[in-house]
Design a protein around this motif. Structure first.
Motif, PDB file in Angstrom:
ATOM      1  N   LEU A 144     -13.123   8.665   3.971  1.00 39.03           N
ATOM      2  CA  LEU A 144     -13.348   7.756   2.844  1.00 39.03           C
ATOM      3  C   LEU A 144     -12.947   6.345   3.251  1.00 39.03           C
ATOM      4  O   LEU A 144     -11.763   6.058   3.461  1.00 39.03           O
ATOM      5  N   GLY A 145     -13.935   5.454   3.369  1.00 40.37           N
ATOM      6  CA  GLY A 145     -13.660   4.070   3.729  1.00 40.37           C
ATOM      7  C   GLY A 145     -13.427   3.220   2.494  1.00 40.37           C
ATOM      8  O   GLY A 145     -14.290   3.149   1.611  1.00 40.37           O
ATOM      9  N   VAL A 146     -12.276   2.551   2.429  1.00 42.05           N
ATOM     10  CA  VAL A 146     -11.923   1.749   1.249  1.00 42.05           C
ATOM     11  C   VAL A 146     -11.337   0.408   1.682  1.00 42.05           C
ATOM     12  O   VAL A 146     -10.748   0.296   2.754  1.00 42.05           O
ATOM     13  N   PRO A 147     -11.482  -0.629   0.846  1.00 41.26           N
ATOM     14  CA  PRO A 147     -10.840  -1.910   1.153  1.00 41.26           C
ATOM     15  C   PRO A 147      -9.350  -1.838   0.843  1.00 41.26           C
ATOM     16  O   PRO A 147      -8.919  -1.148  -0.084  1.00 41.26           O
ATOM     17  N   ALA A 148      -8.551  -2.560   1.625  1.00 38.53           N
ATOM     18  CA  ALA A 148      -7.104  -2.517   1.445  1.00 38.53           C
ATOM     19  C   ALA A 148      -6.632  -3.320   0.243  1.00 38.53           C
ATOM     20  O   ALA A 148      -5.522  -3.111  -0.256  1.00 38.53           O
ATOM     21  N   SER A 149      -7.461  -4.232  -0.236  1.00 39.38           N
ATOM     22  CA  SER A 149      -7.094  -5.061  -1.383  1.00 39.38           C
ATOM     23  C   SER A 149      -8.350  -5.651  -1.981  1.00 39.38           C
ATOM     24  O   SER A 149      -9.440  -5.532  -1.415  1.00 39.38           O
ATOM     25  N   THR A 150      -8.188  -6.315  -3.108  1.00 45.78           N
ATOM     26  CA  THR A 150      -9.347  -6.969  -3.730  1.00 45.78           C
ATOM     27  C   THR A 150      -9.855  -8.130  -2.882  1.00 45.78           C
ATOM     28  O   THR A 150     -11.013  -8.535  -2.992  1.00 45.78           O
ATOM     29  N   SER A 151      -9.003  -8.674  -2.024  1.00 45.56           N
ATOM     30  CA  SER A 151      -9.412  -9.772  -1.145  1.00 45.56           C
ATOM     31  C   SER A 151     -10.206  -9.291   0.053  1.00 45.56           C
ATOM     32  O   SER A 151     -10.877 -10.081   0.719  1.00 45.56           O
ATOM     33  N   ALA A 152     -10.133  -7.990   0.331  1.00 43.16           N
ATOM     34  CA  ALA A 152     -10.756  -7.455   1.545  1.00 43.16           C
ATOM     35  C   ALA A 152     -12.229  -7.149   1.381  1.00 43.16           C
ATOM     36  O   ALA A 152     -12.911  -6.895   2.375  1.00 43.16           O
ATOM     37  N   ALA A 153     -12.737  -7.135   0.162  1.00 44.60           N
ATOM     38  CA  ALA A 153     -14.143  -6.809  -0.080  1.00 44.60           C
ATOM     39  C   ALA A 153     -14.604  -7.479  -1.355  1.00 44.60           C
ATOM     40  O   ALA A 153     -13.793  -7.864  -2.210  1.00 44.60           O
ATOM     41  N   GLY A 154     -15.903  -7.577  -1.491  1.00 45.94           N
ATOM     42  CA  GLY A 154     -16.462  -8.196  -2.683  1.00 45.94           C
ATOM     43  C   GLY A 154     -16.408  -7.323  -3.916  1.00 45.94           C
ATOM     44  O   GLY A 154     -16.494  -7.802  -5.045  1.00 45.94           O
ATOM     45  N   GLY A 155     -16.277  -6.022  -3.732  1.00 44.16           N
ATOM     46  CA  GLY A 155     -16.216  -5.091  -4.856  1.00 44.16           C
ATOM     47  C   GLY A 155     -15.938  -3.695  -4.362  1.00 44.16           C
ATOM     48  O   GLY A 155     -16.110  -3.387  -3.181  1.00 44.16           O
ATOM     49  N   GLY A 156     -15.475  -2.839  -5.255  1.00 37.61           N
ATOM     50  CA  GLY A 156     -15.240  -1.449  -4.902  1.00 37.61           C
ATOM     51  C   GLY A 156     -13.811  -1.109  -4.580  1.00 37.61           C
ATOM     52  O   GLY A 156     -13.524   0.006  -4.120  1.00 37.61           O
ATOM     53  N   TYR A 157     -12.886  -2.039  -4.804  1.00 37.38           N
ATOM     54  CA  TYR A 157     -11.489  -1.732  -4.509  1.00 37.38           C
ATOM     55  C   TYR A 157     -10.979  -0.625  -5.429  1.00 37.38           C
ATOM     56  O   TYR A 157     -11.265  -0.605  -6.618  1.00 37.38           O
ATOM     57  N   VAL A 158     -10.244   0.296  -4.852  1.00 40.68           N
ATOM     58  CA  VAL A 158      -9.499   1.306  -5.618  1.00 40.68           C
ATOM     59  C   VAL A 158      -8.078   1.331  -5.087  1.00 40.68           C
ATOM     60  O   VAL A 158      -7.837   1.086  -3.898  1.00 40.68           O
ATOM     61  N   GLY A 159      -7.127   1.613  -5.963  1.00 42.50           N
ATOM     62  CA  GLY A 159      -5.741   1.678  -5.546  1.00 42.50           C
ATOM     63  C   GLY A 159      -5.478   2.876  -4.652  1.00 42.50           C
ATOM     64  O   GLY A 159      -6.242   3.849  -4.648  1.00 42.50           O
TER      65      GLY A 159
END
Length: 517
Positions: free
Chosen positions: A443-458
Motif C-alpha cells: 500500500l503506497g501512501v503519502p507521509a503527509s498532506t504536503s507530500a501529495a496533492g490528495g489521498g493522504y491517510v493517517g
C-alpha cells in the motif's frame, strides 16, 4: 525532480487501427490490403455474431443470454450481466498456429467491457472501453513458438450493468471454423458456467482459503515490508543522509535515476544542492551509508522515473541499455536492485526483458519494486499490471500509489474515494485477485498532506487497511471475502516528508508491520 507524483490519467486501452476491411457473410471473414490481415488469413472464432445454435454455441459463459433488440449486425448479439462476484465472462478456446500474428476484435456496448486473449505464449492482449453505443475494440498479438491454442474472452466488471457484444473475430493463419447450424431462437438460454475462474480484471474470491503461494526469494527481508523513498533533492522536506533514514524502513528507494541521451540509459549523480545542505555529503559518504544500511539488513535500491521521469524502454536495444546501465550503477553504488516508478507509460514486453536480464546478473538478493499509479493497476490488461505479472518470478513488491487519484473502482465494482480505508483495501484487492502473490502487494501512501496533492491517510488508517486485508478486521464498509495474511506491506513518499511530519509512518506503520504475524 519535483516530489509530488501526480496521477496523469491515461487511456489504458487503444483501438489499434488496421487496414480497411470488408466483412463477407456471417462467418466474419475479412479481406484486407497488405497493411493488415491478408487474403490467406481466416476468422477462427466460432459463432462470433451469436447467430447460430442456441446463439451462445461455441462460447462458455457465466451469465449470458442472446440479445435481440440492441445488436450491431444480424438478428442477435450477446448480453451478459456481471454480478457482485462475477464479471459475466464468456470464453472460447481457439486453435492457432505457433509464431503467428492475430488480430482480435469485437463490437461492444456498456460499462467496462473487456476483450482479450490468454495463453498466447507471449504478452497476452487485453483492451477495454466504456460506451453507450457500439464501439469496436481491437488488439493484436503474436503466438509463442509452441502455442497451438488461445482462449478469447469477453467480460464486464463486478456489479456493473449488463454489457453487449457482437461480431467478434480473430483473424490470422489457421483453418476456418464452419458455421453452426441455425436453430429456433432461445432467448432464455445461457451458456455453461465458466471453468477457468480467472480473468482480466481479476477473478473475485469465493471465500476459499488464502492462496498458499509463497515468496520465491526474499533473502534478508521480513515478511511485511516498509518501503520509503529517499529524496536526492531538496524540496522543503527534511533533508537526510541515507544514514538518517530510520531503521523501520526495510527498503530504501533512492529517488531518482536520470535518463541519458541513449534510449533506456540510466545515470545517477548525488545532487550538489542536497550535498551542500547536508554540510558536504560526499559520494564516498553516500556509498558508505548504503553499505552500512545493507550491513544492518536493509535493502537500498535505485528508483527509476518519478513524475518527470523520461526513461523509455520500448525496444530490444533500449532493454539491453537499461539492463547494462542499471547493473553498472548497482555495482558502483552498492544498490540491491531497482524500483520502477515510470509515470508516463511502460512497455511490459521490453521492460520485462530488461528486468529479467538485470535480475539474472544480480542473482540471489535482487530487489525489484514498482510504484504504479492507481489507474495503472485497475485491470490485468494494463501495461503496468502486465509488467508485474511478466516479472512475477523476480518481483519483490508492487507499491501502488494510492494517492493523487480521485475516485477509482475497487474489486467490489464500487467507486471509492481516495483517503479512506476502503480505497486502500478495495483497490489492493484487484491485484490480490489478479495474479500477484499477497507478499507482492503493498500500500503506497503519502507521509503527509504536503507530500501529495490528495489521498493522504493517517498512519492508523494504513494499519487498519493492513489488518483488513490480512485478517478481515478493522475494515471499512468494504470487507474482502478472502484474507491475505501474507500481505506485502506499505510504502511511503517519502522518508523525508515522514521525518518532517514527525515520523508517523516509520513509528506507527513500521512497528505495526513488523509486529504482524
Amino acid at each position: 525532480m519535483p516530489p509530488a507524483r501526480h496521477a496523469r490519467p491515461r487511456a489504458v486501452h487503444s483501438l489499434l487501427a488496421g487496414a480497411s476491411a470488408i466483412t463477407i457473410g456471417l462467418s466474419g471473414l475479412v479481406l484486407a490490403d497488405g497493411t493488415g490481415a491478408h487474403a490467406a488469413d481466416v476468422d477462427l472464432i466460432t459463432n462470433g455474431g451469436f447467430e447460430y445454435g442456441n446463439h451462445l454455441t461455441g462460447w462458455t459463459c457465466s451469465a449470458a443470454v442472446p440479445e435481440t433488440t440492441a445488436v450491431h449486425s444480424g438478428a442477435f448479439a450477446l448480453r451478459s450481466t456481471p454480478g457482485a462476484g462475477d464479471t459475466g465472462e464468456c470464453v472460447q478456446t481457439v486453435t492457432v498456429k505457433p509464431s503467428s500474428t492475430y488480430t482480435l476484435s469485437g463490437w461492444v456496448l456498456g460499462p467496462y467491457v473487456y476483450l482479450g486473449a490468454r495463453g498466447t505464449g507471449g504478452t497476452d492482449p487485453s483492451t477495454w472501453t466504456t460506451s453507450t453505443g457500439y464501439t469496436k475494440l481491437s488488439t493484436t498479438f503474436t503466438t509463442g513458438a509452441n502455442t497451438t491454442g488461445v482462449t478469447v474472452y469477453l467480460h464486464g466488471w463486478y456489479g456493473q450493468p449488463a454489457f453487449l457484444a457482437d461480431d467478434v473475430s480473430l483473424i490470422g493463419p489457421g483453418d476456418p471454423k464452419p458455421s453452426p447450424t441455425a436453430t429456433t431462437p432461445t432467448p432464455t438460454g445461457t451458456g455453461s458456467p465458466t471453468s477457468t475462474g480467472t480473468g482480466s480484471p481479476p477473478p473475485t474470491g469465493t471465500g476459499t482459503p488464502t492462496p498458499t503461494d509463497t515468496p520465491t526469494d526474499r533473502p534478508g527481508l521480513p515478511k511485511h515490508l516498509l518501503t520509503g523513498y529517499w529524496q536526492n533533492f531538496d524540496n522543503g522536506a527534511t533533508v537526510q543522509r541515507i544514514s538518517d533514514v530510520p531503521a523501520a524502513y526495510d527498503v530504501i528507494a533512492v529517488s531518482f535515476a536520470d535518463a541519458t541521451t541513449t534510449p533506456g540509459g540510466l545515470s545517477f549523480t548525488l545532487d550538489p544542492t542536497l550535498s551542500s545542505r547536508l554540510g558536504g555529503y560526499t559520494e564516498a559518504q553516500f556509498k558508505a551509508d548504503i553499505a552500512a544500511k545493507k550491513a544492518a539488513g536493509k535493502k537500498v535500491i535505485l528508483s527509476v522515473g518519478g513524475q518527470n521521469g523520461t526513461v523509455a524502454v520500448n525496444s530490444s536495444a533500449s532493454a539491453t541499455t537499461f539492463a547494462d546501465t542499471a547493473w553498472a550503477l548497482m555495482r558502483s553504488y552498492g544498490f540491491d536492485g531497482v524500483d520502477i516508478d515510470l509515470e508516463n507509460g511502460v512497455n511490459a514486453t521490453y521492460l520485462g526483458q530488461a528486468l529479467h536480464s538485470l535480475a539474472a546478473r544480480a542473482g540471489k538478493g535482487f530487489v525489484l519494486t514498482t510504484a504504479p499509479q492507481t489507474i495503472d493497476m485497475q485491470s490485468t490488461g494494463t501495461e503496468y499490471f502486465k509488467l508485474a505479472l511478466n516479472v512475477k518470478d523476480v518481483l519483490t513488491i508492487v507499491n501502488t500509489q494510492y494517492y493523487n487519484s480521485g475516485t477509482m473502482l475497487g474489486c467490489d465494482g464500487q467507486v471509492h474515494a481516495q483517503g479512506t480505508v476502503d480505497f486502500l483495501t478495495a483497490l489492493a484487492c484487484i491485484q490480490l485477485k489478479g495474479g500477484l502473490r499477497p507478499d507482492q502487494v503493498g500500500l503506497g501512501v503519502p507521509a503527509s498532506t504536503s507530500a501529495a496533492g490528495g489521498g493522504y491517510v493517517g498512519p492508523g488508517v494504513v494499519n487498519n487497511a493492513l489488518d483488513c486485508l490480512a485478517a478481515g478486521t478493522n475494515c471499512g464498509s468494504f470487507k474482502p471475502d478472502t484474507r491475505w495474511p501474507g500481505i506485502g506491506g506499505a510504502m511511503t513518499w517519502s522518508t523525508n516528508w515522514d521525518a518532517r511530519a514527525g515520523g508517523g509512518i516509520a513509528g506507527t506503520v513500521g512497528s505495526h508491520l513488523h509486529a504482524m504475524p
